[in-house]
Design a protein around this motif. Structure first.
Motif, short mmCIF file in Angstrom:
data_model
loop_
_atom_site.label_atom_id
_atom_site.label_comp_id
_atom_site.label_asym_id
_atom_site.label_seq_id
_atom_site.Cartn_x
_atom_site.Cartn_y
_atom_site.Cartn_z
N ARG A 165 -4.74 -0.57 -13.71
CA ARG A 165 -4.04 0.07 -12.60
C ARG A 165 -3.66 1.51 -12.95
O ARG A 165 -3.72 2.41 -12.12
CB ARG A 165 -2.79 -0.74 -12.22
CG ARG A 165 -2.27 -0.38 -10.86
CD ARG A 165 -1.33 -1.40 -10.31
NE ARG A 165 -1.98 -2.62 -9.93
CZ ARG A 165 -1.33 -3.76 -9.66
NH1 ARG A 165 -0.02 -3.80 -9.76
NH2 ARG A 165 -1.97 -4.84 -9.30
N ARG A 174 -6.69 3.62 -12.54
CA ARG A 174 -6.98 3.90 -11.12
C ARG A 174 -6.01 4.93 -10.55
O ARG A 174 -6.38 5.80 -9.80
CB ARG A 174 -6.85 2.61 -10.31
CG ARG A 174 -8.15 1.88 -10.18
CD ARG A 174 -8.11 0.89 -9.03
NE ARG A 174 -8.76 -0.34 -9.44
CZ ARG A 174 -8.15 -1.51 -9.50
NH1 ARG A 174 -6.88 -1.63 -9.15
NH2 ARG A 174 -8.79 -2.57 -9.88
N ARG A 175 -4.75 4.78 -10.90
CA ARG A 175 -3.73 5.64 -10.29
C ARG A 175 -3.47 6.91 -11.10
O ARG A 175 -2.80 7.81 -10.64
CB ARG A 175 -2.44 4.83 -10.14
CG ARG A 175 -1.66 5.25 -8.94
CD ARG A 175 -0.36 4.51 -8.88
NE ARG A 175 -0.49 3.20 -8.28
CZ ARG A 175 0.38 2.21 -8.47
NH1 ARG A 175 1.40 2.38 -9.26
NH2 ARG A 175 0.22 1.06 -7.88
N ARG A 176 -3.94 6.92 -12.34
CA ARG A 176 -3.85 8.07 -13.25
C ARG A 176 -2.48 8.27 -13.88
O ARG A 176 -2.38 8.94 -14.88
CB ARG A 176 -4.29 9.38 -12.59
CG ARG A 176 -5.69 9.38 -12.02
CD ARG A 176 -6.16 10.77 -11.67
NE ARG A 176 -5.13 11.65 -11.16
CZ ARG A 176 -4.73 11.65 -9.90
NH1 ARG A 176 -5.25 10.82 -9.03
NH2 ARG A 176 -3.80 12.49 -9.50
N HIS A 219 7.02 5.64 -2.08
CA HIS A 219 5.59 5.70 -1.76
C HIS A 219 4.98 7.04 -2.13
O HIS A 219 3.91 7.11 -2.70
CB HIS A 219 5.36 5.43 -0.27
CG HIS A 219 5.44 3.97 0.04
ND1 HIS A 219 4.69 3.36 1.02
CD2 HIS A 219 6.18 2.98 -0.52
CE1 HIS A 219 4.98 2.08 1.05
NE2 HIS A 219 5.87 1.83 0.13
N ARG A 220 5.71 8.11 -1.82
CA ARG A 220 5.20 9.44 -2.13
C ARG A 220 5.01 9.63 -3.63
O ARG A 220 4.05 10.23 -4.08
CB ARG A 220 6.17 10.51 -1.63
CG ARG A 220 6.00 10.83 -0.18
CD ARG A 220 6.65 12.15 0.13
NE ARG A 220 6.00 12.73 1.28
CZ ARG A 220 5.96 14.03 1.54
NH1 ARG A 220 6.54 14.87 0.74
NH2 ARG A 220 5.35 14.48 2.60
N GLN A 269 4.38 5.83 -12.31
CA GLN A 269 5.54 6.46 -11.67
C GLN A 269 6.85 6.15 -12.40
O GLN A 269 7.75 6.98 -12.46
CB GLN A 269 5.62 6.07 -10.19
CG GLN A 269 6.03 4.64 -9.88
CD GLN A 269 4.88 3.65 -10.04
OE1 GLN A 269 3.76 4.02 -10.41
NE2 GLN A 269 5.15 2.39 -9.78
N LYS A 281 4.57 7.21 -5.88
CA LYS A 281 3.56 6.28 -6.40
C LYS A 281 2.15 6.81 -6.15
O LYS A 281 1.29 6.70 -7.00
CB LYS A 281 3.74 4.92 -5.72
CG LYS A 281 3.04 3.79 -6.43
CD LYS A 281 3.41 2.45 -5.84
CE LYS A 281 4.61 1.85 -6.53
NZ LYS A 281 4.98 0.53 -6.02
N TYR A 282 1.92 7.38 -5.00
CA TYR A 282 0.56 7.78 -4.66
C TYR A 282 0.35 9.29 -4.66
O TYR A 282 -0.74 9.75 -4.40
CB TYR A 282 0.15 7.18 -3.31
CG TYR A 282 0.28 5.67 -3.35
CD1 TYR A 282 -0.60 4.92 -4.12
CD2 TYR A 282 1.30 5.02 -2.66
CE1 TYR A 282 -0.47 3.54 -4.20
CE2 TYR A 282 1.43 3.64 -2.73
CZ TYR A 282 0.55 2.91 -3.50
OH TYR A 282 0.68 1.55 -3.59
N GLY A 283 1.42 10.04 -4.93
CA GLY A 283 1.29 11.48 -4.76
C GLY A 283 1.28 12.31 -6.02
O GLY A 283 0.97 13.48 -5.97
N ASP A 284 1.66 11.73 -7.18
CA ASP A 284 1.66 12.48 -8.43
C ASP A 284 2.49 13.76 -8.30
O ASP A 284 2.00 14.86 -8.54
CB ASP A 284 0.21 12.82 -8.81
CG ASP A 284 0.10 13.24 -10.27
OD1 ASP A 284 1.13 13.26 -10.96
OD2 ASP A 284 -1.01 13.55 -10.70
#
Ligand SMILES: [Zn+2]
Length: 255
Positions: A145, A148-150, A104-105, A153, A107-110
């Motif tokens: 996607r 959106r997420r840039r 999770h970190r 991962q 995927k959403y944390g770059d």
């Protein structure tokens, strides 16, 4: 000061600088942020929350056996009844606790430091697959996607695994041409349907994958539907073999 004193002074300064850096930026756990002894590592508590996968496991799916079925039982019942399209899958850990937090970190944390730590563990868990691979290919995200997420991962992990192993990594061989709905909550068959026509091998990808042994990289595998869909188009495009390496797996067999 004599000339012989200079290296000592230089070494002293270097140590001073490095301890000053660790005073300002003490090494922290990549999962929870607690202080650790080493940079880019996990703290003791997070380590204990990681269910690492070790042999004996199914040689096809890479999932651990609930019971030791004895010598000769190297393939799980699930892999026999529904053989995967990919050759072999391996993962570092079961998808829960610390492994889920890390996925999770990332995927959403770059977080590049996190990708490095996870890639190091993946390279170790998948060392046999990695040694035999000619080319590393990440599972791509659909353009929308990705926008959106840039970042993707899986591409971050693939690039780090390539850097560590010296193997070539191709971020453009495989494209996601369909914006699939999230797989969460779907049954096994719905997941496979959802991924119909999701991937395509690009024109340059066709040249690069033909006759090559590929290692697909993803962050997590649930039913293997994504790995299967990607492996199917890569094999159709002429790849010699396709294996799958992920950070975590949701086990089916033996649970
Ligand atoms: Zn921690």
């Amino acid at each position: 000061m004599t000339a012989s004193g200079l290296p000592v002074l230089r070494e002293g300064l270097r140590r001073l600088a490095s301890s000053a850096i660790s005073l300002i930026y003490p090494p922290t756990c990549v999962a929870c942020g607690a202080a650790t002894g080493q940079p880019h590592a996990l703290c003791a508590a997070c380590w204990s929350g990681l269910r690492l996968i070790e042999r004996p496991y199914c040689e096809r799916l890479g999932t651990p056996f609930a019971l030791d079925l004895g010598i000769g039982s190297l393939i799980s019942p699930g892999a026999i009844s529904e053989p995967p399209v990919f050759g072999r899958a391996r993962a570092v850990a079961i998808y829960d606790g610390t492994a889920r937090d890390l996925v999770h970190r990332l995927k959403y944390g770059d977080r590049l430091d996190l990708a490095r730590a996870m890639a190091r563990m993946m390279a170790a868990a998948g060392s046999e697959l990695l040694e035999e691979a000619d080319l590393i290919v990440p599972v791509p995200l659909h353009g929308l996607r990705l926008w959106r997420r840039r970042f993707n991962q899986s591409a971050l992990l693939a690039r780090e695994i390539g850097r560590r192993s010296g193997k070539r990594c191709d971020l453009r061989a495989l494209a996601r041409v369909k914006a699939t709905r999230p797989q969460v909550g779907l049954t096994r068959h719905q997941r496979a349907d959802n991924l119909q026509g999701a991937f395509r091998v690009t024109d340059t990808g066709r040249i690069r994958v033909a006759g090559r042994r590929l290692l697909l990289i993803d962050d997590v595998t649930t039913t293997g539907a994504t790995g299967n869909a990607a492996a199917r188009v890569l094999l159709r495009a002429g790849a010699a073999s396709v294996d799958l390496l992920t950070f975590a797996t949701v086990t089916r067999d033996g649970l």
